[in-house]
Design a protein around this motif. Structure first.
Motif, PDB file in Angstrom:
ATOM      1  N   ASN A  35      34.468  57.800  26.534  1.00 10.31           N
ATOM      2  CA  ASN A  35      34.972  57.559  25.186  1.00 10.31           C
ATOM      3  C   ASN A  35      35.941  56.382  25.095  1.00 10.31           C
ATOM      4  O   ASN A  35      36.261  55.949  23.992  1.00 10.31           O
ATOM      5  CB  ASN A  35      35.645  58.816  24.633  1.00 10.31           C
ATOM      6  N   THR A  36      36.426  55.881  26.206  1.00 12.47           N
ATOM      7  CA  THR A  36      37.387  54.778  26.152  1.00 12.47           C
ATOM      8  C   THR A  36      36.981  53.575  26.992  1.00 12.47           C
ATOM      9  O   THR A  36      37.548  52.503  26.826  1.00 12.47           O
ATOM     10  CB  THR A  36      38.775  55.247  26.628  1.00 12.47           C
ATOM     11  N   ASP A  38      35.022  50.332  28.562  1.00 14.55           N
ATOM     12  CA  ASP A  38      34.186  49.236  28.100  1.00 14.55           C
ATOM     13  C   ASP A  38      32.955  49.158  29.007  1.00 14.55           C
ATOM     14  O   ASP A  38      32.802  49.943  29.939  1.00 14.55           O
ATOM     15  CB  ASP A  38      34.958  47.919  28.085  1.00 14.55           C
ATOM     16  N   GLU A  39      32.063  48.194  28.712  1.00 14.84           N
ATOM     17  CA  GLU A  39      30.828  48.095  29.480  1.00 14.84           C
ATOM     18  C   GLU A  39      31.083  47.858  30.965  1.00 14.84           C
ATOM     19  O   GLU A  39      30.405  48.430  31.821  1.00 14.84           O
ATOM     20  CB  GLU A  39      29.941  46.981  28.918  1.00 14.84           C
ATOM     21  N   LEU A  42      32.072  51.076  32.664  1.00 14.14           N
ATOM     22  CA  LEU A  42      30.933  51.976  32.782  1.00 14.14           C
ATOM     23  C   LEU A  42      29.982  51.536  33.890  1.00 14.14           C
ATOM     24  O   LEU A  42      29.430  52.357  34.612  1.00 14.14           O
ATOM     25  CB  LEU A  42      30.182  52.062  31.445  1.00 14.14           C
ATOM     26  N   ALA A  53      25.002  50.833  30.021  1.00 17.78           N
ATOM     27  CA  ALA A  53      26.394  50.687  29.595  1.00 17.78           C
ATOM     28  C   ALA A  53      26.453  50.191  28.156  1.00 17.78           C
ATOM     29  O   ALA A  53      27.234  50.685  27.341  1.00 17.78           O
ATOM     30  CB  ALA A  53      27.140  49.729  30.522  1.00 17.78           C
ATOM     31  N   LYS A  54      25.607  49.221  27.821  1.00 15.85           N
ATOM     32  CA  LYS A  54      25.573  48.693  26.456  1.00 15.85           C
ATOM     33  C   LYS A  54      25.114  49.768  25.476  1.00 15.85           C
ATOM     34  O   LYS A  54      25.665  49.910  24.388  1.00 15.85           O
ATOM     35  CB  LYS A  54      24.657  47.475  26.374  1.00 15.85           C
ATOM     36  N   VAL A  57      28.055  52.169  24.845  1.00 15.45           N
ATOM     37  CA  VAL A  57      29.090  51.562  23.991  1.00 15.45           C
ATOM     38  C   VAL A  57      28.587  51.417  22.563  1.00 15.45           C
ATOM     39  O   VAL A  57      29.319  51.703  21.601  1.00 15.45           O
ATOM     40  CB  VAL A  57      29.547  50.210  24.584  1.00 15.45           C
ATOM     41  N   ASP A  58      27.328  50.996  22.388  1.00 17.05           N
ATOM     42  CA  ASP A  58      26.761  50.844  21.041  1.00 17.05           C
ATOM     43  C   ASP A  58      26.677  52.180  20.314  1.00 17.05           C
ATOM     44  O   ASP A  58      27.014  52.278  19.134  1.00 17.05           O
ATOM     45  CB  ASP A  58      25.375  50.192  21.105  1.00 17.05           C
ATOM     46  N   ARG A  60      28.488  54.844  20.869  1.00 18.31           N
ATOM     47  CA  ARG A  60      29.865  55.284  20.579  1.00 18.31           C
ATOM     48  C   ARG A  60      30.407  54.548  19.359  1.00 18.31           C
ATOM     49  O   ARG A  60      31.096  55.132  18.524  1.00 18.31           O
ATOM     50  CB  ARG A  60      30.744  55.044  21.795  1.00 18.31           C
ATOM     51  N   ALA A  61      30.075  53.254  19.225  1.00 11.65           N
ATOM     52  CA  ALA A  61      30.558  52.467  18.087  1.00 11.65           C
ATOM     53  C   ALA A  61      29.936  52.922  16.774  1.00 11.65           C
ATOM     54  O   ALA A  61      30.606  52.925  15.737  1.00 11.65           O
ATOM     55  CB  ALA A  61      30.271  50.981  18.311  1.00 11.65           C
ATOM     56  N   GLU A 105      38.260  53.568  17.356  1.00  7.27           N
ATOM     57  CA  GLU A 105      36.869  53.499  17.776  1.00  7.27           C
ATOM     58  C   GLU A 105      35.861  53.789  16.669  1.00  7.27           C
ATOM     59  O   GLU A 105      34.783  53.247  16.678  1.00  7.27           O
ATOM     60  CB  GLU A 105      36.616  54.501  18.905  1.00  7.27           C
TER      61      GLU A 105
END
Length: 126
Positions: A35-36, A38-39, A42, A53-54, A57-58, A60-61, A105
């Motif tokens: 949850n915190t 970055d790529e 990860l 990883a992307k 992050v995507d 989650r965003a 976030e």
């Protein structure tokens, strides 16, 4: 005396080699919160490549924080229950969310306005 000297030299060489080892060798020892992170953080987890990883992050965003490991597995394509458990064994965690982190976030969209994090353009209303 000579044997003692050799043992000390071997120990020192081992210590220097250990200190010079790349951090990736020890990535499983550190916990990375999904949850915190970055790529780059990860990708430090064994089993998560650049594409995964992307995707994390995507997702989650757009969908907000992950509630638990099952939520992560449901929302990110290619991460099933076994994959998530294997990643958790490598140091991936799904930690708690503080309200301040949640605001930073989770985006929202106002009708007709560009999506920005925690705000819209000044002419848009919530």
């Amino acid at each position: 005396m000579l044997e003692h000297f050799r043992a000390v030299v071997r120990f020192l060489l081992f210590a220097v080699a250990l200190a010079a080892a790349p951090p990736a060798l020890f990535a499983h020892a550190a916990n990375v919160d999904v949850n915190t992170a970055d790529e780059a953080a990860l990708r430090a987890i064994k089993g998560i490549g650049p594409a995964k990883a992307k995707a994390i992050v995507d997702e989650r965003a757009t969908g907000g924080f992950f509630k638990d490991a099952d939520d992560l597995g449901r929302r990110v394509k290619g991460l099933g229950g076994r994959s998530v458990e294997r990643l958790r064994a490598e140091g991936l965690t799904v930690g708690g969310v503080s309200s301040g982190a949640m605001l930073a976030e989770r985006p929202y969209a106002a009708t007709g306005c560009a999506v920005l994090y925690n705000r819209t353009d000044s002419h848009c209303s919530r």
